[in-house]
Design a protein around this motif. Structure first.
Motif, PDB file in Angstrom:
ATOM      1  N   ASP A  38       0.719  -1.238   0.080  1.00 49.71           N
ATOM      2  CA  ASP A  38       0.033   0.113  -0.026  1.00 49.71           C
ATOM      3  C   ASP A  38       0.924   1.310   0.085  1.00 49.71           C
ATOM      4  N   SER A  39       2.001   1.198   0.432  1.00 46.83           N
ATOM      5  CA  SER A  39       3.081   2.375   0.274  1.00 46.83           C
ATOM      6  C   SER A  39       3.389   2.652  -1.116  1.00 46.83           C
ATOM      7  N   LYS A  40       3.059   1.813  -1.984  1.00 47.08           N
ATOM      8  CA  LYS A  40       3.435   2.068  -3.436  1.00 47.08           C
ATOM      9  C   LYS A  40       2.126   2.251  -4.222  1.00 47.08           C
ATOM     10  N   SER A  41       2.295   3.023  -5.301  1.00 46.60           N
ATOM     11  CA  SER A  41       1.026   3.136  -6.157  1.00 46.60           C
ATOM     12  C   SER A  41       1.284   1.891  -7.456  1.00 46.60           C
ATOM     13  N   ASP A  69       3.989   2.426  -9.570  1.00 49.01           N
ATOM     14  CA  ASP A  69       5.516   1.929  -9.044  1.00 49.01           C
ATOM     15  C   ASP A  69       5.921   0.546  -9.632  1.00 49.01           C
ATOM     16  N   GLY A 106      -3.987   5.646   2.718  1.00 44.73           N
ATOM     17  CA  GLY A 106      -3.481   5.037   1.485  1.00 44.73           C
ATOM     18  C   GLY A 106      -4.490   3.993   1.046  1.00 44.73           C
ATOM     19  N   GLY A 162      -1.856   3.635  -3.691  1.00 48.81           N
ATOM     20  CA  GLY A 162      -0.683   4.142  -2.693  1.00 48.81           C
ATOM     21  C   GLY A 162      -1.169   4.936  -1.708  1.00 48.81           C
TER      22      GLY A 162
END
Length: 259
Positions: free
Chosen positions: A7-10, A13, A100, A105
């Protein structure tokens, strides 16, 4: 085989191709012979400096986040005053709301624009955040009888499932595991407020530019300058926003003086 999304990346990415610089062997030898690097020492130094500044900003926002919610009761007591006072309402508060979602993300409460080579960031302002907390979507009842405000939410834009955390100004408790709203409700309400936040900034700039143009026309007509007055020289901004720290101290002093 299961696909796990962070979830910290879209999703961009995950789809992004790795950055590479293909180079022939002959070009490599020629470049090395001249001492030319693909990444110069100056570029590397700039990268390190940017990383250090990013770390410092992160530490500053973490400290402000803690200070903000330690004083959430004070802020909410003076809600109307803050919204009606530009130097308070325009304080940057983008770090006070996080979250998020799957595939998209982390949410962004900052909008970045490029105008003729000038980078402009429009962050979620304190006044806009307080107005967002006035909506039913970003308020939830607390067991103490008070009303808590959402400070973090996450979920899925596909299923609509969400989980949120809220802070109660009355008892200072943090409520976790809130699942009473859909992820779309959170995102839709927040994006609407961010759009209003951006529109207000742009309209204020346009209004001040219009005044600057009118002032130049007036001064040129009166012949006050040997050279023509230009709007860029007459353009003025608002009273600068104070810092979160300054506002909190001023509000504390105000309450102390009222005792």
């Amino acid at each position: 085989m299961a696909i796990i999304f962070d979830d910290s990346k879209s999703i961009n990415d995950y789809l992004k191709k790795p950055e590479s610089h293909p180079e022939s062997f002959a070009s490599l030898c020629k470049r090395q012979a001249t001492g030319l690097k693909l990444v110069s020492d100056e570029m590397e130094q700039d990268r390190k400096e940017q990383e250090e500044m990013a770390k410092l900003r992160k530490m500053s926002y973490e400290r402000k986040y803690k200070l903000f919610f330690e004083n959430i009761d004070l802020i909410m007591r003076h809600r109307d005053e803050i919204i009606s006072t530009p130097r308070y309402a325009n304080i940057d508060a983008h770090y006070a709301l996080g979250g998020g979602g799957c595939y998209i993300g982390p949410i962004s409460t900052t909008r970045s624009y490029n105008f003729a080579g000038t980078q402009v960031n429009i962050n979620l302002k304190l006044g806009a955040l307080l107005e967002l907390w006035d909506t039913d979507t970003f308020r939830v009842g607390c067991k103490c009888g008070g009303t808590a405000v959402i400070r973090y939410f996450s979920g899925s834009p596909l299923s609509g499932a969400s989980v949120a955390a809220a802070a109660c100004p009355k008892c200072k408790e943090v409520l976790h595991g809130i699942r009473s709203r859909s992820f779309g409700d959170y995102m839709g309400t927040m994006l609407t407020k961010l759009a209003e936040n951006t529109e207000k900034v742009i309209k204020d700039i346009i209004a001040k530019w219009t005044l600057a143009e009118a002032e130049c026309v007036k001064k040129n007509a009166e012949g006050k300058f040997s050279r023509s007055c230009r709007p860029g020289g007459e353009f003025r901004g608002e009273e600068p926003a104070c810092s979160l720290e300054t506002m909190i101290n001023e509000l504390r002093l105000k309450e102390f003086g009222a005792d």
